[in-house]
Design a protein around this motif. Structure first.
Motif, PDB file in Angstrom:
ATOM      1  N   ALA A 282       0.839  -1.213   0.000  1.00  0.00           N
ATOM      2  CA  ALA A 282       0.000   0.000   0.000  1.00  0.00           C
ATOM      3  C   ALA A 282       0.873   1.262   0.000  1.00  0.00           C
ATOM      4  O   ALA A 282       0.602   2.250  -0.707  1.00  0.00           O
ATOM      5  CB  ALA A 282      -0.943  -0.012   1.194  1.00  0.00           C
ATOM      6  N   LEU A 283       1.956   1.238   0.791  1.00  0.00           N
ATOM      7  CA  LEU A 283       2.845   2.397   0.824  1.00  0.00           C
ATOM      8  C   LEU A 283       3.527   2.604  -0.519  1.00  0.00           C
ATOM      9  O   LEU A 283       3.716   3.728  -0.991  1.00  0.00           O
ATOM     10  CB  LEU A 283       3.892   2.214   1.925  1.00  0.00           C
ATOM     11  N   ARG A 284       3.920   1.483  -1.177  1.00  0.00           N
ATOM     12  CA  ARG A 284       4.562   1.601  -2.484  1.00  0.00           C
ATOM     13  C   ARG A 284       3.597   2.205  -3.513  1.00  0.00           C
ATOM     14  O   ARG A 284       3.964   3.065  -4.311  1.00  0.00           O
ATOM     15  CB  ARG A 284       5.056   0.224  -2.938  1.00  0.00           C
ATOM     16  N   ASN A 285       2.351   1.724  -3.507  1.00  0.00           N
ATOM     17  CA  ASN A 285       1.350   2.265  -4.448  1.00  0.00           C
ATOM     18  C   ASN A 285       1.094   3.747  -4.173  1.00  0.00           C
ATOM     19  O   ASN A 285       0.936   4.564  -5.101  1.00  0.00           O
ATOM     20  CB  ASN A 285       0.064   1.472  -4.358  1.00  0.00           C
ATOM     21  N   LEU A 286       1.025   4.088  -2.894  1.00  0.00           N
ATOM     22  CA  LEU A 286       0.789   5.498  -2.539  1.00  0.00           C
ATOM     23  C   LEU A 286       1.956   6.368  -2.982  1.00  0.00           C
ATOM     24  O   LEU A 286       1.762   7.494  -3.478  1.00  0.00           O
ATOM     25  CB  LEU A 286       0.568   5.616  -1.020  1.00  0.00           C
TER      26      LEU A 286
END
Length: 312
Positions: A282-286
């Protein structure tokens, strides 16, 4: 008898008239000789044309004496010394002013005294050593001097005018006028082309104005999009990141503080690993979304074309 009597009467009248004139002359001479005179020398630093010996000397317009002698100043020949005699009963004081006035229309000049206060001491006019009184500038002399200068300047002006309108200059002026006329005729002959060119300039100006209006409209629209859509999204992302940062900090503290318990409880690692993997995803996508938004805000928010990187 009567003609002889007439001659006698005429002769007697003539003798009486001559006798009266002689008596008047003797009285006048005696009166002039009996008068006491004071002598003064008046210094002029300008020409005194029109003044001569015997001309009257006035005090506020009243005759009080006469001019005796005119000489040049030995120290400065451009200055003039005028010796005058004045009735001694007329007080000439230190603050008395002297000058020239016009006596008649023939140009004859007279010396005139004026002014003088009762508090100022009286000048003793000795014949052998007359006191010097500096004359005031004469308005008439200044007028004559300025008139001469004006005449000289007028003569110079006329000479320059004659030189200006010489034959050579007139030929040059005629040539200039002829060239001007030729240029005017040429412009008139090309009037249609000039009018067409002006119309093209006018049309180009209109098109440039329309283009400027369109550019201004596009700029206004882009500005409105940035203000209405991109700015709120960026504000929301900033608030979300601000909210997520404390949670990540607490999570970091939690893992650091419970590092020993995590090492001891390896059986729970299998359940925690998927959750951590999903959080990292999720952090990578954000992070990728924030990068694309920073590079192309309008395309990212409005659904522009998606460009996929090709792995090499």
């Amino acid at each position: 008898m009567e003609p002889r009597a007439h001659h006698v009467i005429i002769g007697l009248f003539t003798v009486l008239a001559v006798s009266a004139a002689l008596v008047f002359a003797l009285w006048l001479g005696k009166s002039s000789a009996d008068r006491e005179w004071a002598y003064y020398q008046i210094g002029f630093d300008h020409p005194i044309s029109g003044l001569s010996e015997g001309n009257p000397v006035l005090y506020s317009g009243v005759p009080v004496g006469e001019v005796l002698e005119l000489t040049l100043d030995p120290a400065n020949p451009s200055h003039v010394r005028v010796l005058v005699r004045v009735d001694k009963e007329v007080p000439i004081r230190k603050d008395t002013h002297a000058g020239l006035i016009l006596a008649n229309i023939t140009g004859s000049m007279s010396v005139q005294f004026r002014g003088g206060t009762s508090e100022s001491p009286v000048l003793e006019g000795n014949r052998n050593n007359p006191p010097l009184i500096t004359a005031d500038p004469s308005a008439f002399s200044s007028l004559l001097t300025n008139g001469e200068a004006l005449i000289e300047k007028t003569e110079i002006l006329l000479t320059n005018a004659n030189n200006l309108f010489s034959e050579k200059n007139l030929e040059n002026m005629a040539s200039i006028l002829e060239n001007t006329r030729s240029a005017t005729d040429s412009l008139l002959a090309q009037r249609a082309e000039l009018l067409a060119l002006m119309e093209q300039f006018d049309a180009a100006g209109v098109r440039a104005e329309e283009a400027a209006i369109k550019v201004s409209s596009v700029s206004d629209n882009a500005n409105a999009i940035l203000l209405e859509k991109v700015t709120p999204v960026l504000s929301s992302m900033d608030r979300a990141l601000s909210t997520l940062q404390p949670a990540l900090a607490r999570l970091d503290n939690l893992t650091r503080n419970n590092e020993g318990a995590l090492d001891a409880g390896l059986q729970g690692l299998g359940e925690l690993t998927p959750a951590i993997r999903e959080l990292r995803s999720a952090l990578r996508n954000l992070n990728q979304f924030a990068t694309r938004l920073e590079a192309n805000p309008a395309g990212t928010l409005l659904g522009g074309s998606n460009i996929k990187e090709v792995e090499q």
